[in-house]
Design an enzyme around this catalytic site. Structure first.
Site, PDB file in Angstrom:
ATOM      1  N   LYS A 195       0.874  -0.982   0.188  1.00 13.94           N
ATOM      2  CA  LYS A 195       0.001  -0.039   0.030  1.00 13.94           C
ATOM      3  C   LYS A 195       0.928   1.242   0.130  1.00 13.94           C
ATOM      4  CE  LYS A 195      -0.411  -0.666   5.007  1.00 13.94           C
ATOM      5  NZ  LYS A 195      -0.776   0.452   5.770  1.00 13.94           N
ATOM      6  N   ARG A 243      -9.156   0.523  15.496  1.00  6.77           N
ATOM      7  CA  ARG A 243      -9.413   1.405  14.266  1.00  6.77           C
ATOM      8  C   ARG A 243     -10.438   0.718  13.499  1.00  6.77           C
ATOM      9  NH1 ARG A 243      -3.841   1.853  11.327  1.00  6.77           N
ATOM     10  NH2 ARG A 243      -4.269  -0.179  10.797  1.00  6.77           N
ATOM     11  N   TYR A 262      17.533  30.275   7.439  1.00  8.14           N
ATOM     12  CA  TYR A 262      16.193  31.024   8.104  1.00  8.14           C
ATOM     13  C   TYR A 262      16.531  31.001   9.523  1.00  8.14           C
ATOM     14  CZ  TYR A 262      13.735  31.059   3.619  1.00  8.14           C
ATOM     15  OH  TYR A 262      13.519  31.177   2.194  1.00  8.14           O
ATOM     16  N   MET A 314      12.856  24.800   2.292  1.00  6.70           N
ATOM     17  CA  MET A 314      11.999  24.098   0.875  1.00  6.70           C
ATOM     18  C   MET A 314      12.971  23.448   0.061  1.00  6.70           C
ATOM     19  SD  MET A 314       9.285  25.638  -1.540  1.00  6.70           S
ATOM     20  CE  MET A 314       8.278  26.401  -0.392  1.00  6.70           C
TER      21      MET A 314
HETATM   22  C1  LIG Z   1      -3.909  -4.265   8.262  1.00 11.25           C
HETATM   23  C2  LIG Z   1      -2.225  -4.319   8.360  1.00 11.25           C
HETATM   24  N1  LIG Z   1      -1.633  -5.166   8.153  1.00 11.25           N
HETATM   25  C3  LIG Z   1      -0.149  -5.395   7.655  1.00 11.25           C
HETATM   26  C4  LIG Z   1       0.324  -4.039   7.621  1.00 11.25           C
HETATM   27  C5  LIG Z   1       2.119  -4.064   7.525  1.00 11.25           C
HETATM   28  O1  LIG Z   1       2.732  -3.527   8.726  1.00 11.25           O
HETATM   29  P1  LIG Z   1       4.039  -3.374   8.592  1.00 11.25           P
HETATM   30  O2  LIG Z   1       4.506  -2.169   7.661  1.00 11.25           O
HETATM   31  O3  LIG Z   1       4.259  -2.859  10.024  1.00 11.25           O
HETATM   32  O4  LIG Z   1       4.798  -4.514   8.432  1.00 11.25           O
HETATM   33  C6  LIG Z   1      -0.293  -2.842   8.014  1.00 11.25           C
HETATM   34  C7  LIG Z   1       0.286  -1.726   7.799  1.00 11.25           C
HETATM   35  O5  LIG Z   1      -0.078  -0.637   8.410  1.00 11.25           O
HETATM   36  C8  LIG Z   1      -1.773  -2.900   8.139  1.00 11.25           C
HETATM   37  O6  LIG Z   1      -2.282  -1.881   8.295  1.00 11.25           O
END
Ligand SMILES: Cc1ncc(COP(=O)(O)O)c(C=O)c1O
Length: 361
Positions: free
Chosen positions: A35, A132, A256, A304
């Protein structure tokens, strides 16, 4: 035109890290988290590498991310970790053959509305304390009934997510594991608990599927344990260049806010990277970069487009010298600590201004 900031992703290091993951959890199947553009490493090349290296499934956060991969002809099992968010996404998940991780009853309704012939693979996420997403443990019997009611759905398994596995002294991981085990007592179906920290630090969480993300990219998911000690190789190197070398007298200030005062006559290097490239402003004066293997402290605030570094340890550095921001030998974890953040945020925070290249496909 030469790029100011280059991120080089070593796909060979990702394969190596996958090997480490396999060695740690040899009996578990692997769902690799790609992801957020593979944690900023480039979702398409990383996903292709991982699939070719034999991971069992990929995990993305949402439909948009899945479609990027499907459009690039990345096939195979792919899970939407946040499930489906609309009727349209439910239909697309069926069409694109995506696994959906369901976390609430309204998502079950969205799939139900597709009719009795819809074939889809579903996971159920149980909330064991992360709070969550996820069904409460007491919903398990209702979820089992949903599977009975939808014989065309293929059941992939039960998922939960760990909140504190990065801290090996925190008993909450054991409590989450106990809640998960109790909720699923006598219930069939594969189980998946471990993220990278669970995988590397809590063998009792391995179960049937592990879901590593960060470890595949070669960073340590466990506080206080360097990636090297875990056998992981950083997959990403970020480099920039010296674009000016100046000499200032004692008492002169840099940048800065005049945050740094030269304690003596000293050489200062100006490096072409700033917060608009993804280097957090919070690291100002607390981090180090590398030139020719020598570590050099930042001097003054991150702006920046530029940072200034104290060149006293390397007075002969020249304009054009490569400056390592992070990578092998200079772990991103150090920079993350200096910015009071986590390495995940650094990786995901690189901006479009950074030129990416992938090695060892
Ligand atoms: C549901 C879920 N599984 C697995 C992972 C993988 O986590 P990590 O990158 O800490 O191994 C994530 C990442 O946030 C997640 O949200």
């Amino acid at each position: 035109m030469s790029p100011r900031v280059v991120a080089t992703v070593d796909l060979g290091a990702i394969r190596h890290n996958l090997g480490q993951v396999r060695a740690k959890a040899p009996k578990a199947r692997i769902m690799a988290a790609v992801k957020a553009d593979a944690y900023g490493h480039g979702a398409v090349p990383v996903a292709r590498t991982l699939m070719a290296a034999g991971v069992d499934a990929l995990a993305v956060a949402c439909m948009e991310e899945a479609l990027v991969l499907r459009r690039a002809h990345v096939g195979g099992q792919m899970a939407l970790l946040e499930g489906i968010l609309s009727a349209e996404e439910a239909a697309m998940a069926v069409y694109e053959q995506l696994d959906v991780v369901l976390h609430d009853h309204w998502q079950i309704e969205l799939l139900h509305a597709l009719g009795p012939t819809a074939q889809i693979r579903v996971w159920f996420k149980i909330d064991t304390g992360m709070h969550r997403l996820g069904f409460p443990p007491e919903d398990v019997p209702r979820l089992c009934q949903a599977l009975v009611d939808h014989p065309r759905w293929q059941f992939a398994g039960w998922i939960t997510h760990l909140a504190c596995a990065d801290d090996l002294d925190d008993p909450f991981t054991t409590q989450q594991l106990a809640r998960f085990t109790a909720a699923l007592q006598g219930v069939p179906g594969p189980r998946s608990i471990a993220n990278s920290a669970g995988l590397l630090g809590w063998p009792q969480t391995h179960a049937d599927w592990v879901r590593p993300g960060l470890a595949l990219y070669g960073a340590s998911p466990i506080s206080g344990l360097p990636a090297e000690q875990l056998g992981l190789k950083p997959a990403m190197t970020v480099e920039s260049r010296l674009i000016a070398v100046r000499t200032f007298e004692a008492g002169e200030t840099l940048g800065y806010g005049r945050h740094f005062t030269c304690p003596e006559r000293m050489p200062v290097g100006v490096v072409a990277i700033g917060y608009a490239d993804g280097l957090p402003r919070a690291v100002s004066s607390r981090a180090e970069v590398g030139i020719q293997g020598q570590r050099l402290p930042l001097a003054g605030r991150v702006s920046m487009d530029m940072i200034t570094v104290d060149l006293r340890p390397l007075p002969h550095a020249r304009v054009g010298s490569t400056v390592q921001i992070w990578g092998p030998g200079l772990p991103a974890e150090h920079l993350a600590a200096a910015a009071n953040t986590i390495v995940y945020e650094l990786f995901c925070g690189l901006t479009q201004r950074v030129r990416f290249q992938h090695r060892n496909p």
